[in-house]
Structures are given as structure tokens and as C-alpha cells.
Design a protein around this motif. Sequence first.
Motif, short mmCIF file in Angstrom:
data_model
loop_
_atom_site.label_atom_id
_atom_site.label_comp_id
_atom_site.label_asym_id
_atom_site.label_seq_id
_atom_site.Cartn_x
_atom_site.Cartn_y
_atom_site.Cartn_z
N ALA A 40 2.70 8.67 15.80
CA ALA A 40 1.38 9.16 15.52
C ALA A 40 1.20 9.68 13.94
O ALA A 40 0.32 8.81 13.15
N GLU A 41 2.34 9.80 13.19
CA GLU A 41 2.46 10.00 11.98
C GLU A 41 2.58 8.63 10.94
O GLU A 41 1.89 8.56 9.99
N GLU A 42 3.38 7.92 11.44
CA GLU A 42 3.35 6.51 11.01
C GLU A 42 2.03 5.79 11.05
O GLU A 42 1.88 4.99 10.16
N ALA A 43 1.53 5.98 12.16
CA ALA A 43 0.07 5.09 12.53
C ALA A 43 -1.10 5.62 11.55
O ALA A 43 -1.78 4.93 11.02
N ILE A 44 -0.91 7.16 11.09
CA ILE A 44 -2.02 7.64 10.28
C ILE A 44 -1.77 7.06 8.92
O ILE A 44 -2.70 6.45 8.14
N LYS A 45 -0.41 6.95 8.50
CA LYS A 45 -0.02 6.65 7.29
C LYS A 45 -0.35 5.26 7.00
O LYS A 45 -1.04 4.58 6.04
N ARG A 82 -1.44 3.03 17.32
CA ARG A 82 -0.01 3.34 17.05
C ARG A 82 0.53 1.97 17.37
O ARG A 82 1.82 1.69 17.15
N ARG A 83 -0.32 0.72 17.82
CA ARG A 83 0.38 -0.61 18.35
C ARG A 83 0.76 -0.96 16.75
O ARG A 83 0.05 -0.98 15.60
N THR A 84 1.86 -1.88 16.60
CA THR A 84 2.08 -2.49 15.21
C THR A 84 1.55 -3.99 15.49
O THR A 84 1.88 -4.69 14.61
N SER A 85 1.24 -4.45 16.66
CA SER A 85 0.75 -5.78 16.88
C SER A 85 -0.40 -5.71 17.62
O SER A 85 -0.10 -4.97 18.82
#
Length: 245
Positions: A40-45, A82-85
Motif C-alpha cells: 500500500a505504501e509503495e502504491a501511494i508513493k 497496487r497492481r504493477t501492470s
Amino acid sequence: RERSPRTTWGHPDLQGYWLNLGYTPLERPEELAGKPLYTAEEAIKAFQIAVAEDAAVDPATVHYDWKEFGMDNWQSPVRPNRRTSLIVDPPEGRLPPFTPEGQERFAAQARRHTIESRNLYERCVTGNQGPPRLPLNHDSESQIVQTPDYVLIMTQANSDVRVISVDERPHAPGNLREWLGDPRGHWEGDTLVVESTNFHEDRKWRGAGGGMHLIERFTRTDEDTLLYEATVNDPTTWETPWTVE
């Protein structure tokens, strides 16, 4: 999960205005190999970085594009993902390799300094919103309207209209080809499943030919969210099918 809202004749109610946008790339970046989901933190960043880059424009400059009308992604209610693709299959989140025919077709569809090489969206004949639908870099709005026998999807760009029958009629004969394909729908629980064939051979969409077989799934997961899934199968273009969500 509770059953989704129903129309007065009992079908799941998908009606309304829907935005198709986001910062999630179609293919997973190489540096994120093996990582289908952010924390979640990475997605927001990642979202904050993308918004800042997207919004880095001089408001005093007239651009004559989407941002003049408040339609860029950063001007919308788009949320972190949150998905990276968008691609969920193949599991590595990348498009499968082209076939030799697909690679040749993809190269032939490149934009050149001729009218014929420019796609129908650029020439304001059709929209560029598929099918399948992939997010653009600006507000891409659709309206869904339903009757007992049809589902209509009307898109903002160049006013494309898809008329999807849900009354079990067969597909049109194979010699009848359409820019948006020949869609047929049916209901599986809360989900509208749409099968499209008979795409026009001259349609330009990522190298695909007229033999694309497309399966789309539309599921209303809450009042404000429509889950869209699509599987593209065109063995003349890609070595294997691929799916986005």
C-alpha cells in the motif's frame, strides 16, 4: 459479497457513467519483475510521483488539449492501484511475443506521413478506446445503458457506441466485419460476459488482425467501481492469449 443491484427486469445493473483511467502501465516495468503488487505504501508513493509528473505543466500556457478541460488523469478522482501492470496473465505482466505475422503487421501499422497510415481515432472517425478498453492518459468516460435485450456502451472519444445483444442470438456471418467487432453478451451471476469476433481486417490496434477473439467481463463490485477484465486471443498476432484487469 452481497448481490449487486438489479434492474427492474432482474439483470445486474451496470448503468451509469464510468471513468477508465489510471497510472498503472499495461506492462510491468522490468525493474519490478516478479512483483505483481505494490505494498500500500509503495502504491501511494508511485501514484504521487506519477501525478506530480503529469501535473508539471505551466497553467499560464494554453495547451489546447485535455488539461484545458480538466480531463487529465491528475485532475480526476483516479486513485492509487497496487497492481504493477494491467496485464495479469502471463503472470510476468508482459505482452507475449509477437508471431512473425503479428510483428510484420505491427510494423505496417506505424504512423507515417500519409493519411492512410494514421489511425481512425486520429482522423476522428472512431474512438481509440478499444475494445478492449485500456486506460488513456486522460479522462476516458463511458455511459452504460441497459434494456432487457441489449447493453449499450457509449464512449466519450468520437462517440463510439457498442450495441451488445444479451438475448442469445448468434454472431453475424464471418464476412461481416466491424471496426468495434461483433459483440454478444450473456450474464454469469453478477458479471456481464461479452464475446467479440468479426473485427475489421484494417483496424489498427497494437498489431492485431481481424481474427481477434475477445472475451470481456464487467462486474460492479460496489456503487462506484466497475471491475473490467479482458482476454485477448489472436494466434495470428501473439504467441499466447493475454489478460488485463
